[in-house]
Design an enzyme around this catalytic site. Sequence first.
Site, PDB file in Angstrom:
ATOM      1  N   ASP A  13       1.293 -19.674 -15.034  1.00 22.31           N
ATOM      2  CA  ASP A  13       0.104 -19.766 -14.179  1.00 22.31           C
ATOM      3  C   ASP A  13      -0.074 -21.154 -13.565  1.00 22.31           C
ATOM      4  OD1 ASP A  13      -0.689 -17.090 -15.061  1.00 22.31           O
ATOM      5  OD2 ASP A  13      -1.272 -18.065 -16.930  1.00 22.31           O
ATOM      6  N   GLY A  15       1.052 -22.215 -10.643  1.00 20.01           N
ATOM      7  CA  GLY A  15       1.037 -22.244  -9.186  1.00 20.01           C
ATOM      8  C   GLY A  15       2.426 -22.250  -8.587  1.00 20.01           C
ATOM      9  N   LYS A  16       3.362 -21.597  -9.271  1.00 17.20           N
ATOM     10  CA  LYS A  16       4.753 -21.557  -8.787  1.00 17.20           C
ATOM     11  C   LYS A  16       4.844 -20.861  -7.428  1.00 17.20           C
ATOM     12  CE  LYS A  16       6.040 -19.478 -12.571  1.00 17.20           C
ATOM     13  NZ  LYS A  16       4.777 -19.641 -13.336  1.00 17.20           N
ATOM     14  N   GLY A  40       2.426 -12.964 -11.767  1.00 18.28           N
ATOM     15  CA  GLY A  40       1.503 -12.890 -10.649  1.00 18.28           C
ATOM     16  C   GLY A  40       1.571 -14.177  -9.856  1.00 18.28           C
ATOM     17  N   HIS A  41       2.293 -14.171  -8.743  1.00 19.33           N
ATOM     18  CA  HIS A  41       2.442 -15.371  -7.911  1.00 19.33           C
ATOM     19  C   HIS A  41       1.535 -15.219  -6.687  1.00 19.33           C
ATOM     20  CE1 HIS A  41       6.682 -16.270  -9.736  1.00 19.33           C
ATOM     21  NE2 HIS A  41       5.700 -16.354 -10.594  1.00 19.33           N
ATOM     22  N   GLN A 224       6.388 -16.785 -15.555  1.00 18.60           N
ATOM     23  CA  GLN A 224       5.828 -17.425 -16.738  1.00 18.60           C
ATOM     24  C   GLN A 224       6.159 -18.931 -16.757  1.00 18.60           C
ATOM     25  OE1 GLN A 224       7.867 -14.312 -17.545  1.00 18.60           O
ATOM     26  NE2 GLN A 224       5.999 -13.312 -16.887  1.00 18.60           N
ATOM     27  N   ARG A 303      -7.408 -11.404 -17.009  1.00 19.53           N
ATOM     28  CA  ARG A 303      -7.901 -12.004 -18.251  1.00 19.53           C
ATOM     29  C   ARG A 303      -8.288 -13.470 -18.038  1.00 19.53           C
ATOM     30  NH1 ARG A 303      -3.313 -10.832 -22.688  1.00 19.53           N
ATOM     31  NH2 ARG A 303      -2.007 -11.519 -20.953  1.00 19.53           N
ATOM     32  N   THR A 414      -3.975 -29.779  -3.532  1.00 20.51           N
ATOM     33  CA  THR A 414      -5.343 -30.268  -3.378  1.00 20.51           C
ATOM     34  C   THR A 414      -6.318 -29.144  -3.047  1.00 20.51           C
ATOM     35  OG1 THR A 414      -4.881 -30.747  -1.039  1.00 20.51           O
ATOM     36  CG2 THR A 414      -4.556 -32.542  -2.624  1.00 20.51           C
TER      37      THR A 414
END
Length: 424
Positions: A13, A15-16, A40-41, A224, A303, A414
């Site tokens: 999670d 921010g890939k 989830g990207h 992941q 979640r 940012t």
Amino acid sequence: MPVSIVIGAQWGDEGKGKVVDLLAPQMDIVARYQGGANAGHTIKWGDETFVLHLIPSGIFHDGVTCVIGNGVVIDPAALVDEIEQIEALGYPVEGRLKISHNAHLIMPYHKALDQAKERWRDAEAIGTTGRGIGPAYVDKFARNGIRVVDLLDRDGLRKKLTAAIEEKNEILSQIYQSERLDVDAIVDEYVEFDRLIDPYVTDTAAYLQDALADGQRVLAEGAQGALLDVDHGTYPYVTSSHPTSGGCCTGLGVPPTAVDRVIGIVKAYSTRVGNGPFPTELLDETGERLRAQGHEFGATTGRPRRCGWLDLVALGYTSRLNGFTELAVTKLDVMSGLDELRVCTAYEVDGKRTERFPTDLRTLERARPVYETLPGFSGDLSDAREMGDLPAAARDYLQFVSDRVGVRITVIGTGPKREETLVA
């Protein structure tokens, strides 16, 4: 042979998707090498927001070919749905997406087993997404898996599926007291999936090797984060594959000598979804603030994520493990408004100080963070386009992280949108 890898440097999670979206225009191919639809990207541009689960994050850029490698486990229903959604936005997929014929398929019994086992574990649950990822990898390594190539042999597929479903039905009904699955319905469903995904099926390892020989640029993305690697993460609270840089080579069929850039993606703070140790977790107002300001809810599951201060012990470990050549720091804007920023630079375990990350569960659960405190900063960062646009305290924070990890920071997030990114 230029291969760049984007790797989550924490528990996922980070921010890939945004970083891959930023780098994709410089690439010829974007390839996903492990995981499944539990990823989830999230990509944001203009007024559009889209969450990708299987298709690589380069699909929204013209001229970029996307590859789903052999290391990915594919849920055909999720894949077909994703293709339809992307095309509905006006982005063509056919001719631009290639799926490995050796990738394994997630079957309905994998999802049923995943969910049943989590219920059975109860308080000891791992915290999986229930999408069948783990059971699909179990069958892969038990040599009982169904691969994309198996869809091409209708008679063989029916025979193989019938045997597999009959076995899984016994486990579901006798051990977990769950409902049995309909063999014929599943076979018919997957024969239809074969027709739908057939235009995309390719020997992707050969395709990538030929592309590299031709001098094409490849960006590899995992799902992941490195601390969820099944071998090197916080076992057993891990994923079922290798999000680390080594997973790229096996998950795509490219040689390690082709890799010349490894970008670690790290949030300006830390988050974790699911169970497992989390030394810098904040169970106070600051943790709640980070969750609210950072919109820290799973893109796949919804979640709430556990939040805490940045952990440089963990980041140093994943940097050495993966060989980071640079760092991308995301969500710096979420830290704006805090009077002070704390950074974990060591652990204390049983009264002894250490800067090494312990990967055994019992030791990590006893680790207590040792913090250094830096001044906070305030203001809207979304318009910052170069380092000089950031508050001095924000620059000092980033320099502190870079110096401690020993890796330069090249990208700074940012804000959530594509354009809210600073390239240092």
